[in-house]
Design an enzyme around this catalytic site. Sequence first.
Site, PDB file in Angstrom:
ATOM      1  N   CYS A  48      -6.468   3.258  -2.054  1.00 35.48           N
ATOM      2  CA  CYS A  48      -6.075   3.622  -0.691  1.00 35.48           C
ATOM      3  C   CYS A  48      -6.817   4.885  -0.245  1.00 35.48           C
ATOM      4  O   CYS A  48      -6.762   5.915  -0.918  1.00 35.48           O
ATOM      5  CB  CYS A  48      -4.563   3.843  -0.623  1.00 35.48           C
ATOM      6  SG  CYS A  48      -4.021   4.282   1.022  1.00 35.48           S
ATOM      7  N   MET A  59      -2.254  -6.266   1.205  1.00 33.73           N
ATOM      8  CA  MET A  59      -2.429  -5.651   2.521  1.00 33.73           C
ATOM      9  C   MET A  59      -1.085  -5.164   3.035  1.00 33.73           C
ATOM     10  O   MET A  59      -0.129  -5.932   3.137  1.00 33.73           O
ATOM     11  CB  MET A  59      -3.069  -6.630   3.506  1.00 33.73           C
ATOM     12  CG  MET A  59      -4.570  -6.802   3.303  1.00 33.73           C
ATOM     13  SD  MET A  59      -5.284  -8.013   4.420  1.00 33.73           S
ATOM     14  CE  MET A  59      -4.588  -9.534   3.795  1.00 33.73           C
TER      15      MET A  59
END
Length: 364
Positions: free
Chosen positions: A127, A44
């Site tokens: 992503c 993260m």
Amino acid sequence: MGTKATMGLFGQLLQEKVNQLKSRATPITLGRIQFRSPLLLAPMSAICTAPFRLLMQELGAGGTVSELISCHGINHGNQRTMDMLKLHPKEQGVGLQLFGEDAQSMAKAARVAQGAGPDFIDINMGCPVKKVVSKGGGSALLKETASLGHFFSTIKRELTIPLTIKIRTGWDADHRNAHEVIRIAKEEGVEFVAIHGRTRTQQYSGEADWTYLEDLGARSALPLIGNGDLHHARLAQKRLAITGLPALMLGRGPLRNPFIFLESFLSPGEVSPFTARDYLEIIEVLFELMQQAGAKDRTLVIQMRKHVMWFAAGFPGASHFRSELFTKNDLEQTLALTRAYFTQLEGRVKQINYDEAFMTSGHG
Ligand SMILES: Cc1cc2nc3c(=O)[nH]c(=O)nc-3n(C[C@H](O)[C@H](O)[C@H](O)COP(=O)(O)O)c2cc1C
């Protein structure tokens, strides 16, 4: 902060509870990589820094992955990017995740990242963020299956440690091609694949498709790590049992409940032993680790405030505490308010409302 027991990060009381649960962990091996248990911390951005990764490791995460790190930032020697490569000496079973679109640049950066001492290098192929995708990185790589083999082999050639990838199910509902990506990855010697059960187009909407992940796992040529919406320990336990996948990754779950990995070792009917006192203790430990890592006061305030806010979720008076926290801009005041809030909670346990949406954007 009490005496440090048996080489852990925590005071005696908490360390004993932690050790007791950690002793139930079953180590796993994925390819050439060993992990302490099958539940890993998901990468993260701006969260999975060395201090937070080490904290999660000590709180039972089987392994960890860094935040996404730009290959171009590494190749340009950008100081902020280079700092992201630093590991804590106690970290084990840790991957550094790189993102980029061009094989040569990724390969060059991967070699530098390997020098920092991680156990594996991971490629971000999930992503969904426009800035990354428009250049061809992150989940846009899922669309380039014709050149993926070359992409992987160019990077792999530079490495002696394992290469892994983290993907989504596909670009959109009409192009769910994870199986093809896995096939190519297998051919090029990638070690394992972590998969967030959503398409790029979905971003964070709807639910992760666990039926798809289960089917994919059953015919995957590589060890598959399932990921998506595992917000509490019982659910993670259940998914692990039902899907037959060798490992799972948890992202947002550990932010509100940092004891989630340890709670996954509880037997049915056993109650979590962690209370507000333990939260305060791990906040102090995280703060110390961030200080040791050289974080400046302003960064410390921003980082700590974020974690403390998430840790407070589900405790009585959390929303009032959160608004007060935002009025504090210096470190001393932030810490004082945090200590006062968690101290008055004493031995309270939290009740998280899992129906409430929590962090619906991210880099994977
Ligand atoms: C704030 C945030 C930042 C994230 N950053 C990354 C990242 O840097 N690399 C990556 O592969 N995934 C990233 N992700 C995706 C997570 O690793 C994970 O796939 C996703 O959150 C779904 O899992 P969860 O439901 O357990 O959170 C991020 C997610 C969030 C919420």
